[in-house]
Design an enzyme around this catalytic site. Structure first.
Site, PDB file in Angstrom:
ATOM      1  N   ASP A  62      87.629 -61.853   5.995  1.00 21.75           N
ATOM      2  CA  ASP A  62      88.006 -62.367   4.676  1.00 21.75           C
ATOM      3  C   ASP A  62      87.261 -61.614   3.569  1.00 21.75           C
ATOM      4  O   ASP A  62      86.656 -62.230   2.692  1.00 21.75           O
ATOM      5  CB  ASP A  62      87.719 -63.865   4.593  1.00 21.75           C
ATOM      6  CG  ASP A  62      88.490 -64.558   3.478  1.00 21.75           C
ATOM      7  OD1 ASP A  62      89.495 -63.976   3.000  1.00 21.75           O
ATOM      8  OD2 ASP A  62      88.097 -65.663   3.070  1.00 21.75           O
ATOM      9  N   THR A 118      82.474 -77.637  -1.504  1.00 21.76           N
ATOM     10  CA  THR A 118      81.719 -77.454  -2.735  1.00 21.76           C
ATOM     11  C   THR A 118      80.372 -76.815  -2.425  1.00 21.76           C
ATOM     12  O   THR A 118      79.849 -76.948  -1.319  1.00 21.76           O
ATOM     13  CB  THR A 118      81.490 -78.804  -3.433  1.00 21.76           C
ATOM     14  OG1 THR A 118      80.950 -79.733  -2.478  1.00 21.76           O
ATOM     15  CG2 THR A 118      82.786 -79.362  -3.984  1.00 21.76           C
ATOM     16  N   PHE A 125      77.262 -75.794  -8.072  1.00 23.66           N
ATOM     17  CA  PHE A 125      77.247 -74.369  -8.409  1.00 23.66           C
ATOM     18  C   PHE A 125      78.640 -73.751  -8.367  1.00 23.66           C
ATOM     19  O   PHE A 125      78.921 -72.769  -9.031  1.00 23.66           O
ATOM     20  CB  PHE A 125      76.308 -73.637  -7.450  1.00 23.66           C
ATOM     21  CG  PHE A 125      76.022 -72.221  -7.836  1.00 23.66           C
ATOM     22  CD1 PHE A 125      75.378 -71.926  -9.024  1.00 23.66           C
ATOM     23  CD2 PHE A 125      76.392 -71.170  -7.006  1.00 23.66           C
ATOM     24  CE1 PHE A 125      75.111 -70.606  -9.388  1.00 23.66           C
ATOM     25  CE2 PHE A 125      76.127 -69.853  -7.357  1.00 23.66           C
ATOM     26  CZ  PHE A 125      75.481 -69.573  -8.552  1.00 23.66           C
TER      27      PHE A 125
END
Length: 337
Positions: A171, A63, A56
């Protein structure tokens, strides 16, 4: 007789292969986290053996695969490499703690699985991927202003919830805003939140508050700075830091302030919006972005104030574009030199 022995040996070898194929790392202290633990076998089957067709997305540290559990629940599985230096026990306790947080605009962390040198994080599946693909990829359909405004209010609400739970995000950026099937914005934690990012400067270049570069200490006001950068990106459809660019366009703070000083603040908006926007909302989001991204952390609003501004429950303070601290872009060119 010999045929029976060979058959039993073959069955034993197949069993050993299957066991090694689905092998996991489990330690005694993880017993307390059993409800949040997924078996590798279940995740392997859900993603069709982590087949490339189920891939995806990719991130700096891993990943992401889409999958479907035996219950038909759709999930996203992040595979992250671990090194021997990391405190796995602390990492897993963080994951479990984050998984207990509940908010409609957070990507729900469902659990984890652990193998040798690898961590697998299991999330709710977000079919439309991340926001930066919509804002910065011209091949993707354009988000209308009403969609953008709805998304940013949802993300602000999620970040406020985290701060109320005494949790720092660390973040906040467009890549960590995912979109569900109804195009609601869901704030994701990315990988930096769990310490899998080995960069000592927590966060992502372009979103990191200037004081964090010096102190390395994350705070709620550092999160607010990153959210301010995100607000400007929402309205302008451009990255907060661009390379290469004209001097006044190097940083969105400079670009927006230049437009404001010329008496055309709305001129900083994303050209793809054309006439599809509410002028007062665009102006408010641009000014709020500058307010959040001020150089001095004490001058930035809290997320509670930010949510009130976005929801129309409070009015932004009066401020000209040359207000001290407003028009100071973060000197990333010096940091990265």
């Amino acid at each position: 007789m010999f045929a029976g022995i060979f058959l039993r040996m073959g069955a034993a070898l197949r069993s050993m292969y299957v066991n090694s194929k689905y092998e996991e790392v489990r330690e005694e202290w993880e017993e307390d986290y059993s409800p949040q633990r997924f078996s590798y076998k279940a995740l392997y089957k859900a993603t069709k053996g982590f087949k490339e067709s189920e891939l995806f997305g990719t991130e700096a540290n891993g990943t992401v695969y889409k999958g479907k559990l035996s219950s038909n629940a759709q999930i996203a599985v992040k595979r992250v490499s671990l090194d021997a230096e990391q405190d796995t026990k602390h990492l897993v306790s963080q994951i479990v703690g984050i998984g207990k947080l509940r908010h409609k605009n957070l990507v729900q962390l469902l659990g984890y699985c652990r193998r040798k040198g690898e961590l697998l994080l299991v999330y709710d599946y977000m079919p439309y991927g991340n926001l930066d693909d919509f804002l910065f990829n011209e091949e993707r359909p354009n988000l209308s202003w009403s969609q953008r405004f709805h998304i940013i209010k949802g993300v602000a609400s999620a970040l406020l919830y985290l701060h109320e739970q005494i949790v720092l995000h660390r973040d906040v950026k467009a890549a960590n805003v995912l979109l569900d099937e109804d195009l609601n914005g869901r704030l994701d934690y990315g990988l930096a939140r769990f310490g899998t990012n080995r960069n000592p400067m927590l966060g992502s270049v372009g979103y990191v508050a200037p004081e964090l570069i010096i102190t390395g200490m994350p705070t709620t006001k550092a999160d607010v700075y990153s959210f301010g950068a995100l607000l400007l990106e929402f309205a302008c459809g451009r990255m907060f830091i661009e390379y290469p660019g004209k001097p006044e366009e190097f940083n969105l703070i400079s670009w927006v302030c230049q437009c404001w000083k010329r008496g055309n603040l709305v001129g900083a908006r994303d050209a793809r919006l054309e006439g599809d926007y509410v002028c007062k909302e665009i102006e408010m989001v641009l000014k709020l972005g500058l307010l959040c991204a001020q150089y001095n952390p004490e001058d930035r609003p809290s997320m509670s104030q930010v949510v009130n501004y976005l929801e129309g429950n409070d009015v932004l303070p009066e401020m000209p574009p040359d207000t001290p601290g407003i028009s100071i872009p973060t000197p990333y060119h010096e940091v990265l030199a």
